[in-house]
Write a protein that holds these residues in place. Structure first.
Motif, PDB file in Angstrom:
ATOM      1  N   ASN A  74       0.677  -0.984  -0.491  1.00  0.00           N
ATOM      2  CA  ASN A  74       0.205  -0.378   0.181  1.00  0.00           C
ATOM      3  C   ASN A  74       1.115   1.428  -0.223  1.00  0.00           C
ATOM      4  OD1 ASN A  74      -1.744   2.142   0.809  1.00  0.00           O
ATOM      5  ND2 ASN A  74      -3.430   0.951   2.181  1.00  0.00           N
ATOM      6  N   ASN A  75       0.827   2.107  -0.885  1.00  0.00           N
ATOM      7  CA  ASN A  75       2.146   2.650  -1.293  1.00  0.00           C
ATOM      8  C   ASN A  75       1.647   4.455  -0.536  1.00  0.00           C
ATOM      9  OD1 ASN A  75       4.189   1.462  -2.755  1.00  0.00           O
ATOM     10  ND2 ASN A  75       2.532   1.951  -4.621  1.00  0.00           N
ATOM     11  N   SER A  76       0.193   4.034  -0.059  1.00  0.00           N
ATOM     12  CA  SER A  76       0.166   5.811   0.424  1.00  0.00           C
ATOM     13  C   SER A  76       0.317   5.610   2.144  1.00  0.00           C
ATOM     14  CB  SER A  76      -1.406   5.000   0.656  1.00  0.00           C
ATOM     15  OG  SER A  76      -2.149   4.422   1.535  1.00  0.00           O
ATOM     16  N   GLU A  77       0.940   4.794   2.841  1.00  0.00           N
ATOM     17  CA  GLU A  77       1.201   4.511   3.619  1.00  0.00           C
ATOM     18  C   GLU A  77       3.258   3.690   3.972  1.00  0.00           C
ATOM     19  OE1 GLU A  77      -0.374   0.850   5.342  1.00  0.00           O
ATOM     20  OE2 GLU A  77      -1.998   1.083   5.738  1.00  0.00           O
ATOM     21  N   GLU A  78       4.025   4.341   5.185  1.00  0.00           N
ATOM     22  CA  GLU A  78       4.965   4.259   5.191  1.00  0.00           C
ATOM     23  C   GLU A  78       5.482   2.437   5.466  1.00  0.00           C
ATOM     24  OE1 GLU A  78       9.262   5.940   7.293  1.00  0.00           O
ATOM     25  OE2 GLU A  78       7.141   6.780   7.741  1.00  0.00           O
ATOM     26  N   ASN A  79       6.223   2.282   4.635  1.00  0.00           N
ATOM     27  CA  ASN A  79       6.610   0.547   4.313  1.00  0.00           C
ATOM     28  C   ASN A  79       8.052   0.010   5.054  1.00  0.00           C
ATOM     29  OD1 ASN A  79       4.037  -0.726   3.120  1.00  0.00           O
ATOM     30  ND2 ASN A  79       4.644   0.862   1.901  1.00  0.00           N
ATOM     31  N   VAL A  80       7.795  -0.283   6.239  1.00  0.00           N
ATOM     32  CA  VAL A  80       8.824  -1.230   6.901  1.00  0.00           C
ATOM     33  C   VAL A  80       9.027  -2.943   6.453  1.00  0.00           C
ATOM     34  CG1 VAL A  80      10.126  -1.268   8.796  1.00  0.00           C
ATOM     35  CG2 VAL A  80       9.100   1.120   8.297  1.00  0.00           C
ATOM     36  N   ALA A  81      10.290  -3.262   5.865  1.00  0.00           N
ATOM     37  CA  ALA A  81      10.096  -4.572   6.420  1.00  0.00           C
ATOM     38  C   ALA A  81      11.436  -5.077   7.329  1.00  0.00           C
ATOM     39  CB  ALA A  81      10.667  -4.882   4.861  1.00  0.00           C
ATOM     40  N   LEU A 125      13.480  -4.084  -2.137  1.00  0.00           N
ATOM     41  CA  LEU A 125      12.584  -3.384  -1.190  1.00  0.00           C
ATOM     42  C   LEU A 125      12.777  -1.451  -1.579  1.00  0.00           C
ATOM     43  CD1 LEU A 125      13.524  -5.335   1.784  1.00  0.00           C
ATOM     44  CD2 LEU A 125      11.081  -5.180   0.039  1.00  0.00           C
ATOM     45  N   GLN A 126      14.073  -1.113  -0.833  1.00  0.00           N
ATOM     46  CA  GLN A 126      14.804   0.733  -1.586  1.00  0.00           C
ATOM     47  C   GLN A 126      14.037   1.153  -2.700  1.00  0.00           C
ATOM     48  OE1 GLN A 126      18.071   0.765  -0.693  1.00  0.00           O
ATOM     49  NE2 GLN A 126      18.204   0.307   1.524  1.00  0.00           N
ATOM     50  N   GLN A 127      13.619   0.396  -3.977  1.00  0.00           N
ATOM     51  CA  GLN A 127      12.652   0.365  -5.020  1.00  0.00           C
ATOM     52  C   GLN A 127      11.549   0.950  -5.460  1.00  0.00           C
ATOM     53  OE1 GLN A 127      14.541  -2.306  -8.200  1.00  0.00           O
ATOM     54  NE2 GLN A 127      16.862  -0.875  -8.571  1.00  0.00           N
ATOM     55  N   HIS A 128      11.156  -0.052  -4.179  1.00  0.00           N
ATOM     56  CA  HIS A 128       9.798   0.404  -3.572  1.00  0.00           C
ATOM     57  C   HIS A 128       9.397   1.520  -2.792  1.00  0.00           C
ATOM     58  CE1 HIS A 128       9.522  -3.052  -6.195  1.00  0.00           C
ATOM     59  NE2 HIS A 128       7.953  -2.956  -6.719  1.00  0.00           N
ATOM     60  N   ASN A 129      10.725   2.475  -2.264  1.00  0.00           N
ATOM     61  CA  ASN A 129      10.365   2.905  -0.988  1.00  0.00           C
ATOM     62  C   ASN A 129      10.013   2.668   0.471  1.00  0.00           C
ATOM     63  OD1 ASN A 129      10.797   5.220  -2.499  1.00  0.00           O
ATOM     64  ND2 ASN A 129       8.940   5.112  -3.473  1.00  0.00           N
ATOM     65  N   VAL A 130      10.771   0.781   0.530  1.00  0.00           N
ATOM     66  CA  VAL A 130      10.388   0.447   1.898  1.00  0.00           C
ATOM     67  C   VAL A 130      11.493   1.092   3.385  1.00  0.00           C
ATOM     68  CG1 VAL A 130      10.151  -2.060   2.433  1.00  0.00           C
ATOM     69  CG2 VAL A 130       9.292  -2.035   0.575  1.00  0.00           C
ATOM     70  N   LYS A 131      11.403   0.536   3.758  1.00  0.00           N
ATOM     71  CA  LYS A 131      12.281   1.193   5.046  1.00  0.00           C
ATOM     72  C   LYS A 131      12.574  -0.692   5.048  1.00  0.00           C
ATOM     73  CE  LYS A 131      11.806   5.864   6.062  1.00  0.00           C
ATOM     74  NZ  LYS A 131      11.365   6.061   5.502  1.00  0.00           N
ATOM     75  N   VAL A 132      13.971  -0.722   5.457  1.00  0.00           N
ATOM     76  CA  VAL A 132      14.098  -2.296   5.219  1.00  0.00           C
ATOM     77  C   VAL A 132      15.050  -1.679   6.751  1.00  0.00           C
ATOM     78  CG1 VAL A 132      15.777  -4.126   5.065  1.00  0.00           C
ATOM     79  CG2 VAL A 132      14.948  -2.692   3.531  1.00  0.00           C
ATOM     80  N   ILE A 133      14.899  -3.107   7.819  1.00  0.00           N
ATOM     81  CA  ILE A 133      15.532  -3.528   9.228  1.00  0.00           C
ATOM     82  C   ILE A 133      16.036  -4.406   9.575  1.00  0.00           C
ATOM     83  CG2 ILE A 133      15.174  -3.355  11.384  1.00  0.00           C
ATOM     84  CD1 ILE A 133      13.078  -0.827  10.722  1.00  0.00           C
ATOM     85  N   PHE A 134      17.054  -4.790   9.714  1.00  0.00           N
ATOM     86  CA  PHE A 134      17.660  -6.002  10.191  1.00  0.00           C
ATOM     87  C   PHE A 134      17.970  -6.437  11.672  1.00  0.00           C
ATOM     88  CE2 PHE A 134      18.735  -5.593   6.471  1.00  0.00           C
ATOM     89  CZ  PHE A 134      18.941  -6.779   5.214  1.00  0.00           C
ATOM     90  N   CYS A 135      17.338  -7.152  12.666  1.00  0.00           N
ATOM     91  CA  CYS A 135      17.839  -7.699  13.546  1.00  0.00           C
ATOM     92  C   CYS A 135      18.803  -8.546  13.401  1.00  0.00           C
ATOM     93  CB  CYS A 135      16.591  -8.683  14.213  1.00  0.00           C
ATOM     94  SG  CYS A 135      14.735  -7.652  14.582  1.00  0.00           S
ATOM     95  N   ASP A 136      19.226  -8.542  14.598  1.00  0.00           N
ATOM     96  CA  ASP A 136      20.813  -9.481  15.048  1.00  0.00           C
ATOM     97  C   ASP A 136      20.304 -10.882  15.929  1.00  0.00           C
ATOM     98  OD1 ASP A 136      22.980 -10.234  15.405  1.00  0.00           O
ATOM     99  OD2 ASP A 136      23.703  -8.587  16.988  1.00  0.00           O
ATOM    100  N   LEU A 137      21.064 -11.793  15.016  1.00  0.00           N
ATOM    101  CA  LEU A 137      20.931 -13.180  14.969  1.00  0.00           C
ATOM    102  C   LEU A 137      20.181 -13.680  16.579  1.00  0.00           C
ATOM    103  CD1 LEU A 137      22.665 -15.335  12.827  1.00  0.00           C
ATOM    104  CD2 LEU A 137      20.598 -14.188  12.310  1.00  0.00           C
ATOM    105  N   THR A 138      19.667 -13.842  16.849  1.00  0.00           N
ATOM    106  CA  THR A 138      19.457 -15.062  18.685  1.00  0.00           C
ATOM    107  C   THR A 138      20.287 -15.687  18.760  1.00  0.00           C
ATOM    108  OG1 THR A 138      17.045 -14.460  18.621  1.00  0.00           O
ATOM    109  CG2 THR A 138      17.870 -16.106  19.946  1.00  0.00           C
ATOM    110  N   PRO A 139      21.656 -15.653  19.420  1.00  0.00           N
ATOM    111  CA  PRO A 139      22.613 -16.971  19.700  1.00  0.00           C
ATOM    112  C   PRO A 139      21.715 -17.664  20.194  1.00  0.00           C
ATOM    113  CG  PRO A 139      23.302 -15.075  21.213  1.00  0.00           C
ATOM    114  CD  PRO A 139      21.557 -14.187  20.229  1.00  0.00           C
ATOM    115  N   VAL A 140      22.674 -18.375  18.808  1.00  0.00           N
ATOM    116  CA  VAL A 140      22.455 -20.070  19.800  1.00  0.00           C
ATOM    117  C   VAL A 140      23.349 -20.582  20.341  1.00  0.00           C
ATOM    118  CG1 VAL A 140      24.426 -21.275  17.666  1.00  0.00           C
ATOM    119  CG2 VAL A 140      22.324 -22.164  18.276  1.00  0.00           C
TER     120      VAL A 140
END
Length: 175
Positions: A74-81, A125-140
Protein backbone atom coordinates in the motif's frame (compact mmCIF):
# COMPACT_ATOMS: atom_id res chain seq x y z
CA UNK A 1 8.63 9.40 19.09
CA UNK A 2 7.68 7.05 16.27
CA UNK A 3 4.04 7.12 15.23
CA UNK A 4 3.40 3.43 14.61
CA UNK A 5 -0.11 4.18 13.32
CA UNK A 6 1.43 5.50 10.12
CA UNK A 7 3.63 2.45 9.55
CA UNK A 8 2.85 -0.77 7.74
CA UNK A 9 5.37 -3.22 9.22
CA UNK A 10 6.07 -6.69 7.86
CA UNK A 11 8.39 -9.11 9.63
CA UNK A 12 10.22 -11.71 7.54
CA UNK A 13 11.81 -14.32 9.74
CA UNK A 14 12.51 -17.84 10.86
CA UNK A 15 11.37 -19.86 13.89
CA UNK A 16 12.26 -17.21 16.48
CA UNK A 17 9.88 -14.47 15.27
CA UNK A 18 7.38 -17.16 14.26
CA UNK A 19 7.23 -18.17 17.92
CA UNK A 20 8.28 -21.75 17.34
CA UNK A 21 10.31 -23.42 20.06
CA UNK A 22 11.57 -26.91 20.80
CA UNK A 23 10.03 -28.06 24.08
CA UNK A 24 9.56 -31.53 25.50
CA UNK A 25 11.17 -33.15 22.46
CA UNK A 26 8.88 -31.52 19.91
CA UNK A 27 8.32 -28.28 18.06
CA UNK A 28 5.64 -26.09 19.58
CA UNK A 29 4.15 -22.73 18.70
CA UNK A 30 4.08 -20.23 21.53
CA UNK A 31 0.75 -18.51 22.26
CA UNK A 32 2.42 -15.17 21.44
CA UNK A 33 5.54 -14.71 19.32
CA UNK A 34 8.05 -11.95 20.03
CA UNK A 35 6.47 -10.08 17.10
CA UNK A 36 3.05 -10.31 18.75
CA UNK A 37 4.51 -9.05 22.03
CA UNK A 38 6.17 -6.04 20.36
CA UNK A 39 2.98 -5.21 18.43
CA UNK A 40 0.91 -5.39 21.60
CA UNK A 41 3.38 -3.37 23.68
CA UNK A 42 3.61 -0.53 21.14
CA UNK A 43 -0.05 -0.75 20.05
CA UNK A 44 0.96 -1.50 16.46
CA UNK A 45 -2.07 -2.46 14.40
CA UNK A 46 -0.41 -2.74 10.97
CA UNK A 47 2.15 -5.41 11.71
CA UNK A 48 2.30 -8.64 9.69
CA UNK A 49 4.43 -11.61 10.61
CA UNK A 50 5.29 -13.89 7.70
CA UNK A 51 7.98 -15.83 9.53
CA UNK A 52 8.43 -19.57 8.94
CA UNK A 53 10.29 -22.33 10.73
CA UNK A 54 13.53 -23.11 8.91
CA UNK A 55 13.37 -20.01 6.70
CA UNK A 56 16.51 -19.11 4.73
CA UNK A 57 17.14 -16.24 2.29
CA UNK A 58 17.18 -18.71 -0.61
CA UNK A 59 13.82 -20.22 0.35
CA UNK A 60 12.33 -16.78 0.99
CA UNK A 61 13.23 -15.65 -2.52
CA UNK A 62 12.55 -18.97 -4.29
CA UNK A 63 9.03 -19.01 -2.85
CA UNK A 64 8.50 -15.44 -4.07
CA UNK A 65 7.69 -14.16 -0.58
CA UNK A 66 9.39 -10.79 -1.11
CA UNK A 67 7.94 -10.36 -4.62
CA UNK A 68 4.47 -11.20 -3.31
CA UNK A 69 4.96 -8.63 -0.53
CA UNK A 70 6.00 -5.99 -3.07
CA UNK A 71 2.95 -6.59 -5.27
CA UNK A 72 0.62 -6.08 -2.29
CA UNK A 73 2.22 -2.89 -0.95
CA UNK A 74 0.00 0.00 0.00
CA UNK A 75 2.01 2.95 -1.28
CA UNK A 76 -0.10 5.44 0.66
CA UNK A 77 1.51 4.15 3.87
CA UNK A 78 5.08 4.10 5.05
CA UNK A 79 6.18 0.50 4.56
CA UNK A 80 8.82 -1.14 6.72
CA UNK A 81 10.32 -4.60 6.18
CA UNK A 82 11.97 -6.16 9.22
CA UNK A 83 14.27 -9.13 8.68
CA UNK A 84 14.83 -11.41 11.66
CA UNK A 85 16.60 -14.35 10.06
CA UNK A 86 19.93 -15.75 8.93
CA UNK A 87 20.64 -18.47 11.48
CA UNK A 88 19.31 -21.21 9.21
CA UNK A 89 21.44 -19.88 6.37
CA UNK A 90 24.61 -20.46 8.41
CA UNK A 91 23.49 -23.96 9.42
CA UNK A 92 24.61 -27.12 7.64
CA UNK A 93 22.88 -29.94 5.83
CA UNK A 94 23.54 -32.33 8.69
CA UNK A 95 22.54 -35.45 6.76
CA UNK A 96 25.40 -34.66 4.37
CA UNK A 97 27.81 -33.78 7.18
CA UNK A 98 27.47 -37.16 8.90
CA UNK A 99 28.27 -39.01 5.65
CA UNK A 100 31.77 -37.49 5.66
CA UNK A 101 32.33 -35.51 8.87
CA UNK A 102 36.01 -34.82 8.23
CA UNK A 103 35.40 -33.09 4.90
CA UNK A 104 34.46 -29.47 4.21
CA UNK A 105 30.73 -28.76 4.04
CA UNK A 106 29.25 -25.44 2.92
CA UNK A 107 26.50 -23.72 4.86
CA UNK A 108 22.93 -23.94 3.59
CA UNK A 109 23.55 -20.48 2.11
CA UNK A 110 27.28 -19.87 1.62
CA UNK A 111 28.43 -16.41 2.76
CA UNK A 112 29.04 -15.00 -0.73
CA UNK A 113 25.62 -16.12 -1.96
CA UNK A 114 24.05 -14.75 1.24
CA UNK A 115 25.59 -11.32 0.59
CA UNK A 116 24.27 -11.25 -2.98
CA UNK A 117 20.75 -12.34 -1.97
CA UNK A 118 20.67 -9.84 0.88
CA UNK A 119 21.94 -6.94 -1.26
CA UNK A 120 19.55 -7.74 -4.13
CA UNK A 121 16.60 -7.95 -1.73
CA UNK A 122 17.45 -4.62 -0.08
CA UNK A 123 17.79 -2.92 -3.49
CA UNK A 124 14.40 -4.29 -4.60
CA UNK A 125 12.73 -3.10 -1.42
CA UNK A 126 14.35 0.34 -1.49
CA UNK A 127 13.26 0.81 -5.12
CA UNK A 128 9.71 0.49 -3.77
CA UNK A 129 10.43 3.01 -0.97
CA UNK A 130 10.36 0.33 1.70
CA UNK A 131 12.47 1.03 4.78
CA UNK A 132 14.53 -2.02 5.73
CA UNK A 133 15.45 -3.04 9.28
CA UNK A 134 17.66 -5.98 10.24
CA UNK A 135 17.58 -7.70 13.60
CA UNK A 136 20.68 -9.39 14.93
CA UNK A 137 20.63 -13.16 15.17
CA UNK A 138 19.52 -14.75 18.38
CA UNK A 139 22.64 -16.52 19.70
CA UNK A 140 22.44 -20.26 19.34
CA UNK A 141 22.90 -22.39 22.44
CA UNK A 142 25.22 -24.98 20.92
CA UNK A 143 24.68 -27.87 23.30
CA UNK A 144 20.91 -27.47 23.37
CA UNK A 145 20.74 -27.15 19.57
CA UNK A 146 22.86 -30.25 19.01
CA UNK A 147 21.00 -32.29 21.64
CA UNK A 148 17.42 -31.26 20.82
CA UNK A 149 17.55 -30.70 17.07
CA UNK A 150 20.57 -32.09 15.25
CA UNK A 151 20.92 -35.34 17.19
CA UNK A 152 17.23 -36.08 16.51
CA UNK A 153 18.06 -36.09 12.81
CA UNK A 154 21.52 -37.63 12.63
CA UNK A 155 24.23 -39.44 14.62
CA UNK A 156 25.58 -37.02 17.24
CA UNK A 157 28.99 -38.73 17.36
CA UNK A 158 29.50 -38.03 13.63
CA UNK A 159 28.41 -34.41 14.17
CA UNK A 160 30.95 -34.10 16.97
CA UNK A 161 33.66 -35.36 14.60
CA UNK A 162 32.71 -32.55 12.20
CA UNK A 163 32.80 -30.06 15.08
CA UNK A 164 36.28 -31.31 16.08
CA UNK A 165 34.75 -32.48 19.38
CA UNK A 166 34.01 -28.88 20.39
CA UNK A 167 30.26 -28.40 20.60
CA UNK A 168 30.74 -24.61 20.86
CA UNK A 169 31.88 -24.60 17.22
CA UNK A 170 28.18 -24.41 16.33
CA UNK A 171 27.85 -20.99 18.00
CA UNK A 172 31.29 -19.85 16.84
CA UNK A 173 30.35 -20.65 13.25
CA UNK A 174 27.06 -18.77 13.47
CA UNK A 175 28.83 -15.73 14.91
Amino acid sequence: MIDFKKLNITVFGDSVPAGIVFEKDKLQKLPMSCVDIVAKHFHIKNMSNISKYGQTWSRLLQKGVVNNYLTKLNNSEENVAVFFMGGNDSDYEWTEVVKSPLEYHPEKTPAEKFKVLLNDTVKDLQQHNVKVIFCDLTPVMSERYVDTVISKLVDKSRVMEFLHNDIENVAKHQE
